[in-house]
Design an enzyme around this catalytic site. Sequence first.
Site, PDB file in Angstrom:
ATOM      1  CG  ASP A 114     -38.290 -22.713  20.040  1.00  0.00           C
ATOM      2  OD1 ASP A 114     -38.756 -23.450  19.458  1.00  0.00           O
ATOM      3  OD2 ASP A 114     -37.046 -22.514  20.331  1.00  0.00           O
ATOM      4  CG  HIS A 169     -36.910 -26.427  18.642  1.00  0.00           C
ATOM      5  ND1 HIS A 169     -36.818 -25.397  19.076  1.00  0.00           N
ATOM      6  CD2 HIS A 169     -36.000 -27.059  18.220  1.00  0.00           C
ATOM      7  CE1 HIS A 169     -35.321 -25.186  19.046  1.00  0.00           C
ATOM      8  NE2 HIS A 169     -34.746 -26.339  18.486  1.00  0.00           N
ATOM      9  CG  ASN A 259     -27.397 -27.450  15.728  1.00  0.00           C
ATOM     10  OD1 ASN A 259     -26.921 -26.945  16.567  1.00  0.00           O
ATOM     11  ND2 ASN A 259     -28.638 -27.940  15.727  1.00  0.00           N
ATOM     12  CB  SER A 327     -31.874 -25.819  19.809  1.00  0.00           C
ATOM     13  OG  SER A 327     -31.994 -25.242  18.741  1.00  0.00           O
TER      14      SER A 327
END
Length: 362
Positions: A114, A169, A259, A327
């Site tokens: 990530d 994130h 998404n 996520s």
Amino acid sequence: MYNTTVSNPSEPLSTSIVAQLFSDDTHQLNASYYSSHPYSASSLTYSTQSYQYDENNGYGIVDAAGAVAYSIGAQRFADVPNYDDYDWGLNAINVPEVWQQGYSGQDIVVAVIDSGVDYTHENLSNNIWYNYAEVYGDGIDNDSNGYIDDVMGWNFVDNTNNPYDNNGHGTHVAGIIAAENNNYGTVGVAYNAKIMPVKVFNAYGDGFNENIAKGVIYAVDNGANVINLSLGGAYTEVLANAIQYATERGSIVVMAAGNQGASEPIYPAALATNWGIAVGAVDSNNYMADFSNRAGSNSYLNYVVAPGVDIYSTVPDNNYKFENGTSMAAPYVSGVATLMLSANPYLTPEEIQAIITATAIS
Ligand code: CA
Ligand code: CA
């Protein structure tokens, strides 16, 4: 060794989207695999589970109490009172039932591929993986893995040994999986697991498939049992090959479905017909989030849903934040896979895929 040549740079990916993988099983659990495990197939009680696949939510919402029980050949764990309502996602997938049985992710390593992780966070610092084969700060690659002084993961963006999160994130994802159980902030699904930070996205949430693939391979080669990919974009062979490599080497790969509000997942989650698990997002009423990519028509896809709306977790500098996204859903399933492995470390990726889909509640 896997070829990670970067002669053909790919398009940037955004961490704001999630994806899914291919899987090759038929969603039928093979009881024979238990013969090689310390558990007897005769004690299994889930054989009558209906493997109902829906084009919307796939095999349904992941059920930690069912999946972990199945992993050890036990009956589904008994209900226990809810954890505090702030962490609604833990209750929605029946995680406290698993904790009650003594399984909290101990001895399992989860790679978060990530934007990095704030490894100094008050709710994460004790749960960061440490590479004891490496000596910190001597400028030598002591464990000969190709990375100098990589004591807690790697930064593939800057090619340094510092995988600190300058975006936020990755820290949010890490907290959902394994925030400490220390009575403040929040708590992760598998709060005794270790997080391996692998930074492949920059501060703006952009990254390259070649670096993501390198990160996956790094995670596999350095002992990650579970690999979380809350990311996605177009298909690339380099990343597909890395995910296949992970699966064949025994690491379960969990991927966010994306998404875009689309009728099927994007890549790499679309690879879950062959490798790994794809995860869509639901809210606290178990309704699909509008933004979540759906499962699609291919029932060979290992697709489940998990909490992904109003999810409270860690962000850098000892802060916390609510976030939405597939996520956020994927790390719940990574956490469940981690709990399963802490209960039965002999499970293969294929078995984990089959058990999670079979025990999901449609
Ligand atoms: Ca090294
Ligand atoms: Ca060193």
